[in-house]
Scaffold this motif. Structure first.
Motif, mmCIF file in Angstrom:
data_model
loop_
_atom_site.group_PDB
_atom_site.id
_atom_site.type_symbol
_atom_site.label_atom_id
_atom_site.label_comp_id
_atom_site.label_asym_id
_atom_site.label_seq_id
_atom_site.Cartn_x
_atom_site.Cartn_y
_atom_site.Cartn_z
ATOM 1 N N LEU A 1 0.864 -1.177 0.000
ATOM 2 C CA LEU A 1 0.000 0.000 0.000
ATOM 3 C C LEU A 1 0.905 1.233 0.000
ATOM 4 C CD1 LEU A 1 -2.955 1.038 0.208
ATOM 5 C CD2 LEU A 1 -2.628 1.101 2.676
ATOM 6 N N ALA A 2 0.844 1.986 -1.077
ATOM 7 C CA ALA A 2 1.706 3.168 -1.193
ATOM 8 C C ALA A 2 1.242 4.255 -0.236
ATOM 9 C CB ALA A 2 1.677 3.687 -2.627
ATOM 10 N N ALA A 3 2.192 4.844 0.453
ATOM 11 C CA ALA A 3 1.906 5.936 1.391
ATOM 12 C C ALA A 3 3.103 6.873 1.392
ATOM 13 C CB ALA A 3 1.648 5.383 2.789
ATOM 14 N N MET A 4 2.870 8.064 1.882
ATOM 15 C CA MET A 4 3.964 9.029 1.993
ATOM 16 C C MET A 4 3.997 9.561 3.413
ATOM 17 S SD MET A 4 2.550 12.399 0.154
ATOM 18 C CE MET A 4 1.289 13.394 0.917
ATOM 19 N N ARG A 5 5.182 9.980 3.784
ATOM 20 C CA ARG A 5 5.350 10.560 5.104
ATOM 21 C C ARG A 5 5.401 12.072 4.963
ATOM 22 N NH1 ARG A 5 8.698 7.279 9.480
ATOM 23 N NH2 ARG A 5 7.102 7.668 11.021
#
Length: 81
Positions: A35-39
């Motif tokens: 699951l692609a996510a960004m910080r």
């Protein structure tokens, strides 16, 4: 090109609620790259784009469909049906 839509990004807990899984499960999906996510910032909170969640759901349905077809073909080959 400005593609920003208010409410477009979900927190990990909002993503977990949407998928009806635990927060830990969402963190695991993110850390495994499923699951692609960004910080936000170096140590800030994780955010998941709503479109990424929808793509993830679509992919899960497709995988389930393919598994079902695979299992049907296994039974067809064995003469069990």
């Amino acid at each position: 090109m400005n593609d920003f839509t208010p409410g477009r990004f979900l927190s990990i807990s909002e993503t977990a609620e949407l998928l009806t899984v635990s927060v830990t499960q969402v963190y695991n999906l993110v850390h495994r790259g499923e699951l692609a996510a960004m910080r936000v910032g170096k140590r800030g909170p994780w955010r998941v784009d709503v479109s990424v969640v929808q793509s993830f759901i679509d992919d899960q349905y497709e995988m389930a469909r393919r598994r079902a077809l695979w299992h049907q073909s296994e039974f067809a080959d064995s003469g069990a049906i």
